[in-house]
Design a protein around this motif. Structure first.
Motif, PDB file in Angstrom:
ATOM      1  N   CYS A   1      51.655  31.310  34.413  1.00 40.86           N
ATOM      2  CA  CYS A   1      50.207  31.375  34.583  1.00 40.86           C
ATOM      3  C   CYS A   1      49.619  32.170  33.431  1.00 40.86           C
ATOM      4  N   ARG A   2      48.527  31.679  32.865  1.00 43.71           N
ATOM      5  CA  ARG A   2      47.819  32.378  31.795  1.00 43.71           C
ATOM      6  C   ARG A   2      46.436  32.756  32.293  1.00 43.71           C
ATOM      7  N   ALA A   3      46.045  34.014  32.097  1.00 49.54           N
ATOM      8  CA  ALA A   3      44.769  34.485  32.635  1.00 49.54           C
ATOM      9  C   ALA A   3      44.146  35.512  31.707  1.00 49.54           C
ATOM     10  N   ALA A   4      42.835  35.611  31.771  1.00 47.97           N
ATOM     11  CA  ALA A   4      42.091  36.580  30.965  1.00 47.97           C
ATOM     12  C   ALA A   4      42.112  37.941  31.640  1.00 47.97           C
ATOM     13  N   VAL A   5      42.185  38.976  30.800  1.00 49.78           N
ATOM     14  CA  VAL A   5      42.143  40.365  31.282  1.00 49.78           C
ATOM     15  C   VAL A   5      40.955  41.029  30.605  1.00 49.78           C
ATOM     16  N   TYR A   6      39.926  41.323  31.390  1.00 45.98           N
ATOM     17  CA  TYR A   6      38.711  41.893  30.832  1.00 45.98           C
ATOM     18  C   TYR A   6      38.723  43.414  30.973  1.00 45.98           C
ATOM     19  N   GLY A   7      38.166  44.077  29.976  1.00 44.37           N
ATOM     20  CA  GLY A   7      38.091  45.536  30.009  1.00 44.37           C
ATOM     21  C   GLY A   7      38.476  46.134  28.676  1.00 44.37           C
TER      22      GLY A   7
ATOM     23  N   VAL B   1      34.270  25.841  37.712  1.00 43.69           N
ATOM     24  CA  VAL B   1      33.152  25.378  36.880  1.00 43.69           C
ATOM     25  C   VAL B   1      33.469  25.606  35.404  1.00 43.69           C
ATOM     26  N   LYS B   2      33.960  26.810  35.091  1.00 42.50           N
ATOM     27  CA  LYS B   2      34.302  27.143  33.708  1.00 42.50           C
ATOM     28  C   LYS B   2      35.742  26.783  33.361  1.00 42.50           C
ATOM     29  N   ASP B   3      36.505  26.325  34.373  1.00 43.48           N
ATOM     30  CA  ASP B   3      37.921  26.009  34.180  1.00 43.48           C
ATOM     31  C   ASP B   3      38.646  27.205  33.563  1.00 43.48           C
ATOM     32  N   SER B   4      38.488  28.360  34.186  1.00 45.92           N
ATOM     33  CA  SER B   4      39.080  29.590  33.665  1.00 45.92           C
ATOM     34  C   SER B   4      39.741  30.377  34.797  1.00 45.92           C
ATOM     35  N   ILE B   5      40.652  31.259  34.402  1.00 51.17           N
ATOM     36  CA  ILE B   5      41.342  32.137  35.342  1.00 51.17           C
ATOM     37  C   ILE B   5      41.247  33.559  34.800  1.00 51.17           C
ATOM     38  N   LYS B   6      40.945  34.503  35.661  1.00 50.18           N
ATOM     39  CA  LYS B   6      40.914  35.897  35.231  1.00 50.18           C
ATOM     40  C   LYS B   6      41.679  36.769  36.218  1.00 50.18           C
ATOM     41  N   VAL B   7      42.188  37.865  35.725  1.00 52.46           N
ATOM     42  CA  VAL B   7      42.891  38.839  36.558  1.00 52.46           C
ATOM     43  C   VAL B   7      41.860  39.761  37.180  1.00 52.46           C
ATOM     44  N   THR B   8      41.892  39.876  38.495  1.00 52.06           N
ATOM     45  CA  THR B   8      40.973  40.797  39.170  1.00 52.06           C
ATOM     46  C   THR B   8      41.666  42.110  39.525  1.00 52.06           C
ATOM     47  N   ASP B   9      42.995  42.085  39.696  1.00 53.17           N
ATOM     48  CA  ASP B   9      43.730  43.321  39.950  1.00 53.17           C
ATOM     49  C   ASP B   9      45.215  43.068  39.743  1.00 53.17           C
ATOM     50  N   PHE B  10      45.945  44.155  39.462  1.00 50.43           N
ATOM     51  CA  PHE B  10      47.391  44.066  39.296  1.00 50.43           C
ATOM     52  C   PHE B  10      47.992  45.386  39.738  1.00 50.43           C
ATOM     53  N   ALA B  11      48.702  45.357  40.859  1.00 54.26           N
ATOM     54  CA  ALA B  11      49.351  46.553  41.395  1.00 54.26           C
ATOM     55  C   ALA B  11      50.794  46.575  40.896  1.00 54.26           C
TER      56      ALA B  11
END
Length: 247
Positions: free
Chosen positions: A34-40, A65-75
């Motif tokens: 899985c490939r995802a964006a990490v914002y911050g 809609v944007k055909d995108s995946i982002k990370v919301t959290d990682f424990a």
């Protein structure tokens, strides 16, 4: 369509994306690669948690809609700081991660692929320089077994004869002396794989990284075992990874 997902995951690679954001590749138990964006920015907690070789619980958000995946959290459950304490450990961990990426996460092996990759990194975290080489060979061989690409170690793939002390590898598998030297054989350019290397690979086929540490072999056998497993994986992946030759 479900937008929120949760997975057990391992961070394989992180690359810059724009000025302050990053893009990460994960191996997950439920969704494979899985490939995802990490914002911050640089001081972001999420950014520090999503770093190569960390593993834990991953939360994703899919935007159809944007055909995108982002990370919301990682424990993070396992940080593995020891991988960065020795250069050879880092090189071996990089080689393992690149192998996983190049082979599409094990072709849908899911939990087994994640368990094997994490186990290899756990074993490497306390390994010395010589042991890093051996553990990487063990991981590559176990990964070839996972992909169904590992050849039989006791029989010639051409004639079926039982292999003696010496055998030759042509990338597809092992050949006996007669088939390796036959005129017009596809074995041209094949390299020798001795009994010591084949016995070691057979011995560690069902072992985890911790028990593999106790299985030693001489330098020539180690070189032949590495040559065999990388030749087999290169054929499956379609290319030879440069990281294999750095350890």
């Amino acid at each position: 369509m479900q937008r929120d997902e949760t997975h057990e995951a391992l961070v394989l690679r992180v690359r810059p994306m724009g000025v302050s954001d990053r893009e990460a590749w994960f191996l997950t138990a439920g969704a494979g690669l899985c490939r995802a964006a990490v914002y911050g920015g640089p001081k972001s907690r999420l950014r520090s948690h999503v770093s190569p070789f960390h593993s834990g619980r991953l939360w994703l958000y899919r935007n159809p809609v944007k055909d995108s995946i982002k990370v919301t959290d990682f424990a993070v459950d396992c940080w593995r700081p020891g991988l960065r304490d020795l250069y050879e450990r880092t090189l071996a961990a990089d080689a393992a991660a690149e192998t996983v990426l190049a082979s599409h996460g094990g072709g849908g092996a899911g939990e087994e692929a994640l368990r094997l990759a994490c186990g290899a990194l756990d074993a490497l975290e306390s390994a010395d320089e010589a042991l890093c080489e051996r553990l990487l060979t063990w991981f590559l061989w176990r990964w070839a077994l996972l992909l169904g690409a590992a050849p039989p170690l006791d029989g010639c793939i051409s004639c079926g004869a039982v292999l003696g002390d010496k055998a030759w590898c042509n990338g597809e598998g092992l050949l006996c002396a007669s088939c390796a030297g036959a005129p017009g054989s596809e074995a041209r350019g094949a390299f020798p794989v001795g009994l010591g290397a084949r016995r070691w690979l057979a011995a560690v086929s069902g072992l985890d990284g911790a028990r593999t540490k106790r299985c030693g072999m001489d330098a020539p056998s180690a070189s032949q075992a590495r040559a065999l497993v990388t030749a087999v994986l290169a054929r499956v992946i379609g290319r030879r990874l440069n990281t294999w030759d750095l350890v």
